[in-house]
Scaffold this motif. Structure first.
Motif, PDB file in Angstrom:
ATOM      1  N   MET A  60      13.973   6.842  10.963  1.00  0.00           N
ATOM      2  CA  MET A  60      13.712   6.558  12.379  1.00  0.00           C
ATOM      3  C   MET A  60      12.214   6.425  12.651  1.00  0.00           C
ATOM      4  O   MET A  60      11.776   6.495  13.791  1.00  0.00           O
ATOM      5  CB  MET A  60      14.298   7.674  13.257  1.00  0.00           C
ATOM      6  CG  MET A  60      15.808   7.650  13.322  1.00  0.00           C
ATOM      7  SD  MET A  60      16.462   8.858  14.474  1.00  0.00           S
ATOM      8  CE  MET A  60      16.401  10.354  13.504  1.00  0.00           C
ATOM      9  N   GLY A  61      11.424   6.253  11.601  1.00  0.00           N
ATOM     10  CA  GLY A  61       9.972   6.137  11.760  1.00  0.00           C
ATOM     11  C   GLY A  61       9.286   7.304  11.100  1.00  0.00           C
ATOM     12  O   GLY A  61       9.889   8.058  10.332  1.00  0.00           O
ATOM     13  N   THR A  62       8.003   7.459  11.391  1.00  0.00           N
ATOM     14  CA  THR A  62       7.237   8.551  10.785  1.00  0.00           C
ATOM     15  C   THR A  62       6.289   9.159  11.805  1.00  0.00           C
ATOM     16  O   THR A  62       5.857   8.488  12.733  1.00  0.00           O
ATOM     17  CB  THR A  62       6.447   8.058   9.552  1.00  0.00           C
ATOM     18  OG1 THR A  62       5.750   9.146   8.987  1.00  0.00           O
ATOM     19  CG2 THR A  62       5.459   6.959   9.917  1.00  0.00           C
ATOM     20  N   SER A  63       5.985  10.456  11.609  1.00  0.00           N
ATOM     21  CA  SER A  63       4.994  11.110  12.470  1.00  0.00           C
ATOM     22  C   SER A  63       3.895  11.734  11.616  1.00  0.00           C
ATOM     23  O   SER A  63       3.105  12.524  12.094  1.00  0.00           O
ATOM     24  CB  SER A  63       5.676  12.189  13.331  1.00  0.00           C
ATOM     25  OG  SER A  63       6.271  13.176  12.511  1.00  0.00           O
ATOM     26  N   GLU A  64       3.868  11.371  10.323  1.00  0.00           N
ATOM     27  CA  GLU A  64       2.861  11.896   9.392  1.00  0.00           C
ATOM     28  C   GLU A  64       2.024  10.759   8.828  1.00  0.00           C
ATOM     29  O   GLU A  64       2.549   9.685   8.522  1.00  0.00           O
ATOM     30  CB  GLU A  64       3.553  12.645   8.243  1.00  0.00           C
ATOM     31  CG  GLU A  64       4.361  13.851   8.701  1.00  0.00           C
ATOM     32  CD  GLU A  64       5.361  14.311   7.643  1.00  0.00           C
ATOM     33  OE1 GLU A  64       5.024  14.202   6.451  1.00  0.00           O
ATOM     34  OE2 GLU A  64       6.461  14.756   8.021  1.00  0.00           O
ATOM     35  N   LYS A  65       0.717  11.011   8.684  1.00  0.00           N
ATOM     36  CA  LYS A  65      -0.200   9.962   8.220  1.00  0.00           C
ATOM     37  C   LYS A  65       0.052   9.572   6.767  1.00  0.00           C
ATOM     38  O   LYS A  65      -0.121   8.414   6.390  1.00  0.00           O
ATOM     39  CB  LYS A  65      -1.647  10.442   8.371  1.00  0.00           C
ATOM     40  CG  LYS A  65      -2.129  10.451   9.810  1.00  0.00           C
ATOM     41  CD  LYS A  65      -3.568  10.938   9.878  1.00  0.00           C
ATOM     42  CE  LYS A  65      -4.020  10.999  11.347  1.00  0.00           C
ATOM     43  NZ  LYS A  65      -5.388  11.552  11.462  1.00  0.00           N
ATOM     44  N   THR A  71      12.392   2.911   6.749  1.00  0.00           N
ATOM     45  CA  THR A  71      13.135   1.692   7.127  1.00  0.00           C
ATOM     46  C   THR A  71      12.288   0.453   6.892  1.00  0.00           C
ATOM     47  O   THR A  71      12.717  -0.499   6.249  1.00  0.00           O
ATOM     48  CB  THR A  71      13.576   1.769   8.607  1.00  0.00           C
ATOM     49  OG1 THR A  71      14.439   2.893   8.774  1.00  0.00           O
ATOM     50  CG2 THR A  71      14.306   0.510   9.038  1.00  0.00           C
ATOM     51  N   CYS A  72      11.046   0.458   7.431  1.00  0.00           N
ATOM     52  CA  CYS A  72      10.209  -0.748   7.322  1.00  0.00           C
ATOM     53  C   CYS A  72       9.062  -0.580   6.318  1.00  0.00           C
ATOM     54  O   CYS A  72       8.393  -1.571   5.984  1.00  0.00           O
ATOM     55  CB  CYS A  72       9.646  -1.136   8.684  1.00  0.00           C
ATOM     56  SG  CYS A  72       8.624   0.153   9.429  1.00  0.00           S
ATOM     57  N   GLY A  73       8.819   0.655   5.841  1.00  0.00           N
ATOM     58  CA  GLY A  73       7.775   0.887   4.851  1.00  0.00           C
ATOM     59  C   GLY A  73       6.366   0.918   5.408  1.00  0.00           C
ATOM     60  O   GLY A  73       5.401   1.040   4.667  1.00  0.00           O
ATOM     61  N   LYS A  74       6.213   0.809   6.725  1.00  0.00           N
ATOM     62  CA  LYS A  74       4.877   0.804   7.332  1.00  0.00           C
ATOM     63  C   LYS A  74       4.392   2.234   7.569  1.00  0.00           C
ATOM     64  O   LYS A  74       5.183   3.167   7.590  1.00  0.00           O
ATOM     65  CB  LYS A  74       4.891   0.022   8.648  1.00  0.00           C
ATOM     66  CG  LYS A  74       5.140  -1.467   8.452  1.00  0.00           C
ATOM     67  CD  LYS A  74       5.191  -2.180   9.790  1.00  0.00           C
ATOM     68  CE  LYS A  74       5.456  -3.666   9.605  1.00  0.00           C
ATOM     69  NZ  LYS A  74       5.632  -4.356  10.886  1.00  0.00           N
ATOM     70  N   ASN A  75       3.076   2.360   7.828  1.00  0.00           N
ATOM     71  CA  ASN A  75       2.508   3.695   8.061  1.00  0.00           C
ATOM     72  C   ASN A  75       2.571   4.059   9.541  1.00  0.00           C
ATOM     73  O   ASN A  75       3.075   3.293  10.363  1.00  0.00           O
ATOM     74  CB  ASN A  75       1.072   3.774   7.529  1.00  0.00           C
ATOM     75  CG  ASN A  75       0.166   2.741   8.192  1.00  0.00           C
ATOM     76  OD1 ASN A  75       0.489   2.170   9.232  1.00  0.00           O
ATOM     77  ND2 ASN A  75      -0.984   2.511   7.580  1.00  0.00           N
ATOM     78  N   LEU A  76       1.993   5.213   9.896  1.00  0.00           N
ATOM     79  CA  LEU A  76       2.069   5.749  11.266  1.00  0.00           C
ATOM     80  C   LEU A  76       1.468   4.798  12.296  1.00  0.00           C
ATOM     81  O   LEU A  76       2.007   4.642  13.397  1.00  0.00           O
ATOM     82  CB  LEU A  76       1.344   7.109  11.315  1.00  0.00           C
ATOM     83  CG  LEU A  76       1.278   7.836  12.651  1.00  0.00           C
ATOM     84  CD1 LEU A  76       2.667   8.167  13.169  1.00  0.00           C
ATOM     85  CD2 LEU A  76       0.453   9.097  12.539  1.00  0.00           C
ATOM     86  N   ALA A  77       0.362   4.126  11.933  1.00  0.00           N
ATOM     87  CA  ALA A  77      -0.315   3.244  12.895  1.00  0.00           C
ATOM     88  C   ALA A  77       0.475   1.960  13.161  1.00  0.00           C
ATOM     89  O   ALA A  77       0.426   1.411  14.265  1.00  0.00           O
ATOM     90  CB  ALA A  77      -1.709   2.905  12.387  1.00  0.00           C
ATOM     91  N   ASP A  78       1.221   1.465  12.171  1.00  0.00           N
ATOM     92  CA  ASP A  78       1.882   0.166  12.299  1.00  0.00           C
ATOM     93  C   ASP A  78       3.362   0.240  12.658  1.00  0.00           C
ATOM     94  O   ASP A  78       3.916  -0.691  13.235  1.00  0.00           O
ATOM     95  CB  ASP A  78       1.733  -0.625  10.985  1.00  0.00           C
ATOM     96  CG  ASP A  78       0.272  -0.858  10.636  1.00  0.00           C
ATOM     97  OD1 ASP A  78      -0.506  -1.099  11.566  1.00  0.00           O
ATOM     98  OD2 ASP A  78      -0.081  -0.773   9.442  1.00  0.00           O
ATOM     99  N   CYS A  79       4.036   1.331  12.299  1.00  0.00           N
ATOM    100  CA  CYS A  79       5.481   1.425  12.552  1.00  0.00           C
ATOM    101  C   CYS A  79       5.739   1.821  14.008  1.00  0.00           C
ATOM    102  O   CYS A  79       5.248   2.844  14.485  1.00  0.00           O
ATOM    103  CB  CYS A  79       6.111   2.463  11.617  1.00  0.00           C
ATOM    104  SG  CYS A  79       7.864   2.716  11.953  1.00  0.00           S
TER     105      CYS A  79
END
Length: 492
Positions: A60-65, A71-79
């Motif tokens: 469901m996304g990420t909250s860690e740097k 799901t999309c493989g992006k980091n905290l800034a881009d997802c």
């Protein structure tokens, strides 16, 4: 980067209108990536990883740097985050739509779900509602007229069943006073109902005094089945748009689980663990209650026990949306105050006023300025301290090259000076407090941007605090740099 005037591009499409509606359970499922079923947040081993299909699942996304989204493989800034969903074991009233639910129940038959109007009245109201460009106030007036006509009618024209007034009773409870006998002439249906208690009265005299208050409890399950059976041709008469949301969508059968980026887990330094967001904790409580109800139903527990669990589930769903509910019984009241979605949006610190309308922006500041008899009517006085911080990005050209070189040599400490240089081909800013300013001044090229101090003759927008609306903002020319009255200023 220099601030440029906004110019509308030649777009192929323009937005014609925005329509707000309600998501159906199926639309929630389509929008979500996973179904959340686990009430535990982390696995029990030493790795402290979020549990799959739990509320903190990284799909469901990420909250860690240091951890990308699964799901999309992006980091905290881009997802942007992805939604999940959880199914409620029993349907619940939506606390935000509770008034609307009672309004619809007052207009329909509580047996066959048809609207309580004659064919002629239906046609008459439909003719008015089909008029193009009907104003919001006119629609509200029409809804009141339809509601008044429906509430006056006690017998359904479709199934000839008796209908009484529908009222709110306590916290998220709806009662249908079907057998209330205030009229002098008692209806045959009511008299048959009262006569059915004759044997009970013989054995217990207390029942007789309670018969006049006989009521039908409309639970969320009953209301959901009623709303699902409302004919499609009657929905416009309830002043609802079937494309934006049907009456059955007003009842919660499924909840969307928001992405992790809006409810991050904060790693605590004092304790060896994490502090979870209020929304995360509320979702785990809802899943836990779901499991309890499922267990009790499977084990054949008493109806009273299941009803108590259902009431508690309904309260938790309401607190998830709005945590400032009034009238919560003491035995069900939460021990700790939490922030629901409503609290995140409303008020001065909410999303709209605090984050969207009142953003902190570049090239603006708040300072004391002063009226002065020596100033022209279009001038404003600003303190030197603010003039050093509030910069103007000026692009180097043939006309201003020598002036900007002089300002770069002065640096950020001396007024008039400059704070930063941004070279034409690089995106990096160079701070003029450190380094060889003489060399930097000589290396200035056409197209470079120098963020210089505010100087006499600059045009600023200023606005006396606290009136922060657009009409009170005026453009003035900066002059003698000192002041007294508190104002907002911003470089144009």
């Amino acid at each position: 980067m220099v601030k440029e005037q906004f110019r509308e591009t030649d777009v192929a499409k323009k937005i014609s209108h925005i329509c707000f509606g309600m998501k159906s359970a199926e639309q929630m499922r389509q929008q979500a990536h996973i179904q959340v079923v686990s009430k535990n947040l982390y696995s029990q081993d030493t790795s402290h990883t979020p549990l799959p299909y739990g509320v903190l699942d990284h799909r469901m996304g990420t909250s860690e740097k240091d951890r990308p989204c699964e799901t999309c493989g992006k980091n905290l800034a881009d997802c942007l985050g992805h939604y999940g969903y959880l199914d409620l074991e029993m349907p619940c009233f939506h606390v935000g739509y509770f008034k609307a639910i009672i309004g619809i129940l007052q207009m329909i038959c509580k047996t066959c779900s048809h609207i309580m109007l004659t064919k002629e009245e239906k046609l008459q109201f439909m003719d008015v509602l089909k008029r193009p460009g009907l104003a919001y106030l006119q629609k509200r007036g029409m809804k009141k007229k339809i509601s008044d006509k429906c509430r006056k009618r006690t017998m359904c024209l479709n199934c000839s069943t008796l209908n009484g007034p529908v009222k709110k009773c306590g916290l998220l409870k709806i009662l249908h006073e079907k057998y209330k006998t205030t009229k002098k002439v008692v209806d045959t249906v009511v008299s048959d109902f009262l006569n059915s208690f004759d044997i009970a009265i013989e054995h217990n005299k207390e029942v007789e005094g309670l018969l006049n208050r006989a009521q039908e409890n409309l639970s969320p399950l009953v209301v959901l089945n009623l709303f699902r059976r409302i004919p499609a041709e009657d929905i416009p008469l309830l002043l609802m748009n079937p494309e934006a949301g049907k009456p059955a969508d007003l009842i919660l059968t499924r909840l969307l689980v928001p992405p992790l980026c809006i409810r991050p887990s904060v790693i605590s330094d004092l304790k060896s663990g994490t502090n979870e967001d209020d929304l995360t904790m509320k979702l785990t409580e809802i899943i836990f209650l779901n499991d309890v109800i499922k267990k009790h139903r499977m084990s054949g527990a008493k109806t009273q026990m299941i009803m108590e669990d259902w009431d508690f589930l309904q309260l938790q769903c309401a607190l998830y949306i709005n945590s400032e509910l009034s009238g919560i019984p003491l035995n069900m009241a939460p021990k700790k105050w939490t922030r629901g979605f409503v609290q995140r949006l409303k008020g001065k610190q909410g999303r709209f006023r605090g984050n969207l309308s009142g953003k902190r922006v570049d090239f603006s500041g708040r300072t004391v300025i002063s009226p002065d008899p020596n100033l022209r009517i279009d001038e404003v006085a600003v303190p030197v301290h603010v003039a050093k911080i509030l910069t103007y990005p000026e692009k180097v050209n043939k006309a201003n090259l020598e002036m900007l070189r002089k300002l770069v040599r002065s640096g950020p400490e001396v007024h008039p000076g400059a704070n930063f240089i941004q070279q034409r081909h690089t995106q990096m800013k160079r701070f003029l407090k450190y380094g060889n300013r003489e060399k930097m001044a000589q290396e200035l090229r056409f197209g470079d941007v120098v963020e210089r101090h505010m100087i006499d003759g600059d045009i600023v927008l200023f606005n006396r605090q606290p009136s922060l609306h657009k009409l009170s903002i005026m453009a003035h020319i900066v002059s003698a740099l000192w002041g007294f009255c508190v104002m907002y200023i911003g470089v144009v």
